[in-house]
Design a protein around this motif. Structure first.
Motif, PDB file in Angstrom:
ATOM      1  N   TYR A   1     -11.579  11.825  96.967  1.00 42.50           N
ATOM      2  CA  TYR A   1     -11.388  13.186  96.487  1.00 42.50           C
ATOM      3  C   TYR A   1     -11.678  13.277  94.992  1.00 42.50           C
ATOM      4  O   TYR A   1     -11.519  12.312  94.256  1.00 42.50           O
ATOM      5  CB  TYR A   1      -9.946  13.645  96.761  1.00 42.50           C
ATOM      6  CG  TYR A   1      -9.650  13.728  98.232  1.00 42.50           C
ATOM      7  CD1 TYR A   1      -9.877  14.903  98.932  1.00 42.50           C
ATOM      8  CD2 TYR A   1      -9.174  12.628  98.924  1.00 42.50           C
ATOM      9  CE1 TYR A   1      -9.629  14.979 100.293  1.00 42.50           C
ATOM     10  CE2 TYR A   1      -8.930  12.693 100.289  1.00 42.50           C
ATOM     11  CZ  TYR A   1      -9.157  13.877 100.964  1.00 42.50           C
ATOM     12  OH  TYR A   1      -8.918  13.944 102.309  1.00 42.50           O
TER      13      TYR A   1
ATOM     14  N   THR B   1     -11.332  16.227  91.636  1.00 35.50           N
ATOM     15  CA  THR B   1     -10.824  17.514  91.174  1.00 35.50           C
ATOM     16  C   THR B   1     -11.608  17.954  89.946  1.00 35.50           C
ATOM     17  O   THR B   1     -11.781  17.183  89.005  1.00 35.50           O
ATOM     18  CB  THR B   1      -9.322  17.407  90.811  1.00 35.50           C
ATOM     19  OG1 THR B   1      -8.609  16.962  91.959  1.00 35.50           O
ATOM     20  CG2 THR B   1      -8.767  18.737  90.358  1.00 35.50           C
TER      21      THR B   1
ATOM     22  N   VAL C   1     -13.306  21.691  99.204  1.00 31.45           N
ATOM     23  CA  VAL C   1     -12.206  21.800 100.158  1.00 31.45           C
ATOM     24  C   VAL C   1     -11.301  22.973  99.808  1.00 31.45           C
ATOM     25  O   VAL C   1     -10.847  23.708 100.678  1.00 31.45           O
ATOM     26  CB  VAL C   1     -11.375  20.495 100.182  1.00 31.45           C
ATOM     27  CG1 VAL C   1     -10.173  20.611 101.083  1.00 31.45           C
ATOM     28  CG2 VAL C   1     -12.231  19.317 100.576  1.00 31.45           C
ATOM     29  N   SER C   2     -11.050  23.162  98.516  1.00 33.46           N
ATOM     30  CA  SER C   2     -10.138  24.213  98.088  1.00 33.46           C
ATOM     31  C   SER C   2     -10.483  24.627  96.660  1.00 33.46           C
ATOM     32  O   SER C   2     -11.012  23.838  95.886  1.00 33.46           O
ATOM     33  CB  SER C   2      -8.694  23.701  98.141  1.00 33.46           C
ATOM     34  OG  SER C   2      -7.787  24.718  97.788  1.00 33.46           O
ATOM     35  N   CYS C   3     -10.162  25.867  96.329  1.00 28.89           N
ATOM     36  CA  CYS C   3     -10.400  26.381  94.986  1.00 28.89           C
ATOM     37  C   CYS C   3      -9.309  27.410  94.686  1.00 28.89           C
ATOM     38  O   CYS C   3      -9.044  28.287  95.504  1.00 28.89           O
ATOM     39  CB  CYS C   3     -11.788  27.015  94.907  1.00 28.89           C
ATOM     40  SG  CYS C   3     -12.320  27.420  93.253  1.00 28.89           S
ATOM     41  N   PHE C   4      -8.664  27.276  93.528  1.00 29.00           N
ATOM     42  CA  PHE C   4      -7.595  28.199  93.160  1.00 29.00           C
ATOM     43  C   PHE C   4      -7.515  28.276  91.640  1.00 29.00           C
ATOM     44  O   PHE C   4      -8.090  27.444  90.936  1.00 29.00           O
ATOM     45  CB  PHE C   4      -6.258  27.767  93.775  1.00 29.00           C
ATOM     46  CG  PHE C   4      -5.846  26.362  93.406  1.00 29.00           C
ATOM     47  CD1 PHE C   4      -5.048  26.121  92.295  1.00 29.00           C
ATOM     48  CD2 PHE C   4      -6.273  25.286  94.157  1.00 29.00           C
ATOM     49  CE1 PHE C   4      -4.682  24.834  91.955  1.00 29.00           C
ATOM     50  CE2 PHE C   4      -5.904  23.990  93.832  1.00 29.00           C
ATOM     51  CZ  PHE C   4      -5.109  23.764  92.726  1.00 29.00           C
TER      52      PHE C   4
END
Length: 64
Positions: free
Chosen positions: A6, A8, A41-44
């Motif tokens: 992973y 970030t 996978v994700s975004c915030f």
């Protein structure tokens, strides 16, 4: 069993009060990671104050 790694990405927003995102620059970064085999996978966003965004966090994964 599949193994994943992973990554970030922390994208700092700009502007006088924050919360401004350069969509072309951000898209360019996402495409760079995609070219390297990373899947989003994700975004915030993280809050600053009064609804402003401080950072945009994008999380990616790829098979090892």
């Amino acid at each position: 069993m599949e193994k994943w790694e992973y990554k970030t990405l922390t994208y700092k927003t700009g502007g006088f009060l924050g919360g401004k995102l350069d969509p072309e620059e951000f898209e360019g970064l996402l495409n760079e990671y995609g070219t390297e085999g990373w899947e989003l996978v994700s975004c915030f966003d993280t809050s600053k104050s009064q609804g402003q965004s401080r950072d945009v966090i994008a999380i990616f994964k790829r098979r090892q």
